[in-house]
Design a protein around this motif. Structure first.
Motif, short mmCIF file in Angstrom:
data_model
loop_
_atom_site.label_atom_id
_atom_site.label_comp_id
_atom_site.label_asym_id
_atom_site.label_seq_id
_atom_site.Cartn_x
_atom_site.Cartn_y
_atom_site.Cartn_z
N ASP A 134 -4.40 0.06 6.14
CA ASP A 134 -5.76 0.60 6.24
C ASP A 134 -6.83 -0.47 6.04
O ASP A 134 -6.53 -1.60 5.67
CB ASP A 134 -5.92 1.72 5.20
CG ASP A 134 -6.81 2.83 5.73
OD1 ASP A 134 -7.64 2.57 6.62
OD2 ASP A 134 -6.69 3.97 5.24
N GLY A 177 0.65 5.70 4.48
CA GLY A 177 0.56 5.05 5.79
C GLY A 177 1.37 3.75 5.85
O GLY A 177 1.49 3.14 6.89
N THR A 178 1.91 3.36 4.69
CA THR A 178 2.72 2.13 4.64
C THR A 178 4.14 2.45 4.18
O THR A 178 5.11 2.11 4.84
CB THR A 178 2.07 1.10 3.68
OG1 THR A 178 0.79 0.76 4.20
CG2 THR A 178 2.91 -0.16 3.56
N ASP A 215 0.88 -1.15 0.00
CA ASP A 215 0.00 0.00 0.00
C ASP A 215 0.94 1.23 0.00
O ASP A 215 2.14 1.08 0.24
CB ASP A 215 -0.87 -0.06 1.26
CG ASP A 215 -1.56 1.23 1.57
OD1 ASP A 215 -2.20 1.78 0.66
OD2 ASP A 215 -1.45 1.71 2.73
MG LIG Z 1 -2.74 3.18 3.55
#
Ligand SMILES: [Mg+2]
Length: 247
Positions: free
Chosen positions: A194, A11-12, A8
Motif C-alpha cells: 500500500d 494485502g501482503t 505489512d
Molecule cells: Mg497493506
C-alpha cells in the motif's frame, strides 16, 4: 549476516477483506512464517496500520516484533514503545471520532476503526454511488481539523488520520534497525502493498530489498510480487535458501 523480514499485514500476508476484522491468516501460511522465525539469524517484524493489540491477535509468531498504528506503537521481545506524540494526540482523536460517527451516520457500509492514537475510515463496503458522498462529508469535516496536528492519507478505500509528526512505517523501520543493532551486511527485506509502505521502501532503498505486492508503477520499491500467493512462494524459497546456508 542476519535477515530482517518486515511485512505489512493486510494485502501482503492476508487478502483485503470487506470487513477488516475478518482478515485471517491461513494455518499453512502462519506455519511458514513461524518456521522462518525459528531460524536464529531471522527476525520478523509485522508493520501495519492496525491497532497493536488487534495485530497481535491476528498473527502470533513467537519472538517477533509488531508495529501497530503505522509505527506509533512497537512491541516485541523486551520492547514496548509508544510515540509521545501519539499519547498527546489522543483527546483530539476522540473528538474527530465523534464527528465522523455523527457526520456519517446513516451511510451503510462505513467502518470507523478507532485505534486510539489514529483512526481509519473504511468505505470498501459502501455501495458505489454513495462513495462520493462519503468522500464529500469526510473532506468537509476535515476542513475544521487542525492541519498542524493531524495528517490524512488515503489508501485502498480507506482514509487514515494520524498525528502530524514525521513518524511513519519508514521511521518505525529505522527505529527497529537501530533497536535490533542492524549492521552493514545484514539483509533487511520489506514487503508491502500500500501507499503507507512507500515510506519504508524509501528508508530501505540503499540498505535492503524492497518488494511491492502488485504493480510497481508509481512505487519506490525495487521489485514486485504479483500477489499474496507469490509472497508465500517467495518466502518458501527464502526459507529453503536460508536453511541451506544456515545464515
Ligand atoms: Mg497493506
Amino acid at each position: 549476516m542476519r535477515c530482517l523480514l518486515f511485512f505489512d499485514f493486510d494485502g501482503t500476508l492476508t487478502p483485503i477483506v470487506a470487513r477488516p476484522s475478518l482478515a485471517k491468516l491461513g494455518k499453512d501460511k502462519l506455519e511458514l512464517l513461524k518456521n522462518l522465525a525459528k531460524i536464529p539469524a531471522v527476525t520478523i517484524a509485522i508493520i501495519s496500520g492496525r491497532k497493536l493489540t488487534t495485530l497481535k491477535e491476528k498473527i502470533n509468531i513467537p519472538g517477533s516484533y509488531y508495529v501497530g498504528n503505522h509505527g506509533f506503537e512497537i512491541s516485541g521481545p523486551k520492547t514496548n514503545f509508544v510515540h509521545p506524540k501519539a499519547k498527546e494526540a489522543k483527546p483530539l482523536f476522540k473528538k474527530i471520532l465523534l464527528e465522523l460517527k455523527k457526520g456519517l451516520r446513516g451511510i451503510k457500509g462505513i467502518i470507523i476503526e478507532d485505534k486510539g492514537a489514529t483512526l481509519s475510515l473504511h468505505y470498501r463496503c459502501v455501495e458505489g454511488p454513495k462513495v462520493a458522498e462519503v468522500k464529500r462529508i469526510f473532506n468537509k469535516l476535515a476542513e475544521s481539523w487542525p492541519k498542524s496536528k493531524i495528517k490524512i492519507t488515503e489508501g485502498k478505500k480507506v482514509f487514515e488520520i494520524r498525528p502530524k509528526v514525521k513518524w511513519d512505517k519508514g521511521e518505525a523501520v529505522r527505529w527497529l534497525l537501530k533497536h535490533l543493532g542492524f549492521q552493514k551486511g545484514d539483509c533487511p527485506i520489506y514487503i508491502g502493498d500500500d501507499t503507507t509502505d512507500e515510506d519504508a521502501f524509501k528508508v530501505l532503498a540503499s540498505k535492503g530489498v524492497t518488494i511491492k505486492v502488485g504493480p510497481l508503477k508509481n512505487s519506490l520499491a525495487q521489485k514486485s510480487l504479483k500477489d499474496i500467493e507469490a509472497v508465500y512462494k517467495f518466502l518458501e524459497t527464502l526459507l529453503l535458501e536460508i536453511s541451506a546456508k544456515s545464515c
